[in-house]
Design an enzyme around this catalytic site. Structure first.
Site, PDB file in Angstrom:
ATOM      1  N   GLY A  61      -2.483  -0.999  -3.279  1.00  0.00           N
ATOM      2  CA  GLY A  61      -3.442  -0.259  -2.459  1.00  0.00           C
ATOM      3  C   GLY A  61      -3.025   1.189  -2.344  1.00  0.00           C
ATOM      4  N   VAL A 117       0.833  -1.192   0.000  1.00  0.00           N
ATOM      5  CA  VAL A 117       0.000   0.000   0.000  1.00  0.00           C
ATOM      6  C   VAL A 117       0.871   1.246   0.000  1.00  0.00           C
ATOM      7  CG1 VAL A 117      -1.837  -1.217   1.231  1.00  0.00           C
ATOM      8  CG2 VAL A 117      -0.189   0.131   2.531  1.00  0.00           C
ATOM      9  N   SER A 118       0.276   2.355  -0.428  1.00  0.00           N
ATOM     10  CA  SER A 118       0.917   3.668  -0.412  1.00  0.00           C
ATOM     11  C   SER A 118       2.215   3.640  -1.227  1.00  0.00           C
ATOM     12  CB  SER A 118       1.156   4.116   1.037  1.00  0.00           C
ATOM     13  OG  SER A 118       1.503   5.482   1.097  1.00  0.00           O
ATOM     14  N   ASN A 119       3.348   4.024  -0.631  1.00  0.00           N
ATOM     15  CA  ASN A 119       4.610   3.980  -1.369  1.00  0.00           C
ATOM     16  C   ASN A 119       4.922   2.570  -1.834  1.00  0.00           C
ATOM     17  OD1 ASN A 119       4.821   6.669  -0.785  1.00  0.00           O
ATOM     18  ND2 ASN A 119       6.734   6.538   0.342  1.00  0.00           N
TER      19      ASN A 119
END
Length: 739
Positions: free
Chosen positions: A336, A311-313
């Site tokens: 994500g 998720v994210s980075n």
């Protein structure tokens, strides 16, 4: 799926003939072998067995012995806080990283809809959820690049006859365990080896005063004698370090910001390296060495299912890895809420519902954070946000001071000195939304600002992109522990230094390490102490508008006070001067991180929240999906699921004001992984791209508290046949997202 039966691979590997007895015997071929990748730093590997199961008190891979209740409980302690053991550090690291990404309240779904105690099929159990296995850690390093942490966890349930790897790059700037509660949780429960990487960021700190750094295991190191074992050391000579300390005492450097390597440019490669290392480790684990000591390569990309996911980075890194994958390592991707900035393509347009088409998409996170950092303190004083926005802790005095400064500096055009605070706040909000930040994200921005999210992004990413060092004090900022009363930098305590790798998410302000503005008229002070940082431009305490203007200039290349580009003349903002050379360095580094949208036809899923104010959709997930549709056309297997009433930081959902507005995006992230696993193993079709219409938790009239989140009432499934009004469309360069 290009999997082959393992028996066929083994037969080919050992030169076994399938011809009849009367056929001539072919010359036996030497079996392929698995060598330690050349980028693994010699001598850096650490290996530990974690035997913990649900029936004992031993540490395990997923929870370090804490189990479901321990993750939700109070933080584990240290027998000696100034000299923690590596096992104590590992337990606290897992505790902090798991909780950092999920809402650990039962009403919000923890222990019922997600959490260690859930089985692979999503069934909630009464068990602690411990997973035994073995863990390998190592450094990867290539000439001219950062030192990257790699880790492979192999659960006892791993089946070499049906091998699978989940590549789990850390989210944010987190260390090796940064994806333990998301991709790690799912992968271990499904019997897959999990290949982690910190992407060259992680919790690599250096305390410049004591010359202290950190090893792979989180233990402190004396960089004077143990630098080769450290995650990170600033590129300073001893003389330079001492000189910097004399002028700027008590400061720290971080790997993400100060490595001078722009690790984000290589995120994709780091993920691919983690997969290659995992394959080597698995072959070592499950094969007997040949007489010459080499390791047979029975587990290969051809027979091992590999999902890149986080998720994210980490989600952005997974997409970048799939784009860079030219050797067929990755079979599928689940990203994500990904931090992914696609190359800008002016032929692409975005439209939500019946709204206007939006073309100014794909702006950098740095530029957007600079805009929010400048205008949000004023916008947070709008009546609607004062009354409704959760964690809106910008004081009335500080917020109104920022509004006044913006007005005086000509940054709220159209307003006069007779304008009200409400008019100024609404004008500031309009500037933010005009950049493509959705109105659905407005309620979240005050909390993000109060938690120093945009401010931390600016310091970390601008330094990273421009390859600046700690000694450059870019825009006048540095990192340090600070006095709670005066805000001035102080020495980091021995106990804080000893546990910093376990506490920190890698991006100050966090774990007691704060953003410090060196150039305030009252001297250096923590940037979040509004009453201590007096602007040199406005002579008031306005939440350091000098620093905010510096970041805005560095991100855009234009002095916001007069509209003059840096190419014409440098911009002096308070006590700091921004130059064209600095701007060009930042832009060059940022350009190295752009995604191209070509996933080579791999099955892929992006799942993100409509209310994501951290990574605005119009500049990340939406334009990436549109670019992919243009680049791959009918060959694209990417699906995009946009979830309403979901945002970027599920860990905030347990707070009042979040609990009745937002549902856990993690729930849909795990469902997306289930769908991808079924696609790769069984050939099932992925549901079409769609908007998912969730329902926030309602208030129980008898208790006044929100009722528990349930699938039936709040979380509709990702539909294989969504209603026509929920399906995304892409035609002639226009991506249409249903309202």
């Amino acid at each position: 799926m290009r999997r082959k039966l393992l028996a066929v691979i083994l037969g080919a590997a050992w030169g076994l003939s399938s011809t009849g007895c009367g056929d001539s015997e072919p010359e036996p071929q030497p079996p392929p072998t698995s060598a330690l990748p050349s980028y693994i730093v010699p001598g850096s590997e650490l290996t530990h067995e974690y035997p913990g199961t649900d029936g004992d008190d031993q540490p395990d891979l997923l929870t370090s012995g804490l189990g479901t209740s321990g993750i939700a409980g109070t933080a584990p302690g240290y027998a000696d806080p100034t000299h923690p053991t590596w096992q104590e550090l590992r337990t606290n690291t897992i505790y902090n990283n798991y909780r950092g990404l999920v809402d650990i309240t039962r009403g919000g779904g923890y222990g019922r809809l997600y959490g260690p105690n859930l089985a692979a099929d999503g069934t909630a159990t009464a068990l602690p959820g411990k997973i035994p296995g073995i863990e390998y850690l190592a450094f990867a390093h290539e000439e001219g690049g950062p030192r990257v942490g790699l880790m492979v966890q192999i659960p006892r349930s791993f089946d070499p006859q049906r091998p699978c790897i989940v590549a789990a790059p850390s989210s944010g700037s987190r260390g090796l365990y940064g994806a333990i509660g998301t991709a790690g949780d799912w992968g271990l429960k499904h019997g897959c080896a999990v290949a982690y990487t910190d992407k060259g960021g992680g919790t690599g700190y250096e305390d410049l005063e004591t010359n202290t750094g950190y090893g792979l295991d989180g233990m402190t190191l004396d960089l004077g004698t143990q630098a080769p074992k450290a995650t990170f050391q600033a590129a300073l000579s001893e003389q330079q370090r001492l000189a910097y300390n004399a002028e700027f005492p008590h400061r720290l450097a971080t790997q993400h910001a100060h490595s001078r390597q722009n690790p984000q440019a290589s995120w994709g490669r780091h993920v691919l390296q983690s997969i290659e290392y995992a394959l080597h480790v698995l072959n070592r684990q499950f094969n007997t060495p040949l007489p010459d000591g080499s390791i047979p390569a029975t587990l290969t990309p051809e027979n091992t299912l590999v999902i890149a996911t986080s998720v994210s980075n980490g989600g952005g890194a997974s997409l970048r890895a799939a784009e860079a994958d030219t050797s067929g390592l990755i079979d599928g991707v689940v990203a994500g809420e990904p931090n992914v900035q696609p190359v800008f393509d002016g032929s692409l347009h975005l439209r939500q519902g019946s709204g206007a088409e939006f073309q100014e998409h794909s702006r950098s996170l740095l530029e957007l954070a600079s805009l929010v950092s400048l205008y949000q303190p004023c916008a947070s004083r709008a009546a609607a946000l004062v009354s409704s926005a959760p964690l809106n802790s910008v004081s009335q005095q500080a917020g109104e001071a920022r509004c006044q400064s913006l007005l005086e500096l000509g940054l709220l055009p159209g307003l006069t000195t007779s304008s009200t605070v409400e008019e100024r706040a609404q004008a500031a909000q309009a500037r933010i939304n005009a950049a493509g930040i959705l109105p659905e994200q407005n309620l979240l921005q005050p909390a993000h600002y109060a938690l120093l999210v945009p401010q931390g992004i600016l310091v970390t990413y601008a330094n990273q992109f421009g390859r600046f060092g700690v000694e450059d004090n870019l825009c006048g900022f540095s990192f340090a522990s600070t006095d709670a009363t005066t805000g001035q930098p102080v020495a980091t305590s021995a106990s804080r230094l000893a546990s910093l790798a376990a506490l920190s998410n890698g991006q100050p302000a966090n774990a007691g390490i704060n953003l410090v503005y060196n150039l305030g008229s009252n001297g250096p002070a923590a940037d979040n102490t509004a009453n201590l940082v007096t602007s040199r431009l406005t002579r008031r305490n306005d939440l350091n508008i000098d620093g905010a203007l510096c970041w805005r200039t560095l991100a855009t290349g234009v002095n916001p006070l007069d509209g003059v580009p840096l190419s014409a003349r440098p911009a002096t903002l308070g006590a700091y001067t921004v130059t064209q050379a600095q701007y060009e360095a930042v832009q060059a580094g940022s350009a190295q991180t752009l995604a191209k949208g070509d996933l080579h036809g791999k099955p892929a899923i992006i799942v993100t929240g409509r209310s994501d104010g951290f990574l605005p959709l119009n500049h990340a997930s939406r334009p990436y999906y549109a670019l992919n549709q243009k680049v791959e056309g009918t060959g694209s297997q990417l699906r995009y699921y946009e979830v309403k009433n979901a945002h970027h930081l599920d860990s905030l959902n347990g707070n009042s004001g979040f609990d009745t507005r937002y549902i856990p995006l993690d729930y849909y992230y795990f469902r997306a992984l289930d769908l991808m696993f079924a696609r790769l193993q069984e050939g099932r079709e992925l549901p079409p791209s769609q908007v998912v219409r969730t329902t926030p938790r309602r208030i129980d009239s008898s208790t006044g508290k929100p009722v528990d989140l349930t699938v039936e009432e709040n979380l509709p499934a990702l539909s294989a046949q969504p209603a026509a009004g929920d399906v995304l469309s892409f035609e002639n360069g226009l991506l249409s997202i249903p309202e």
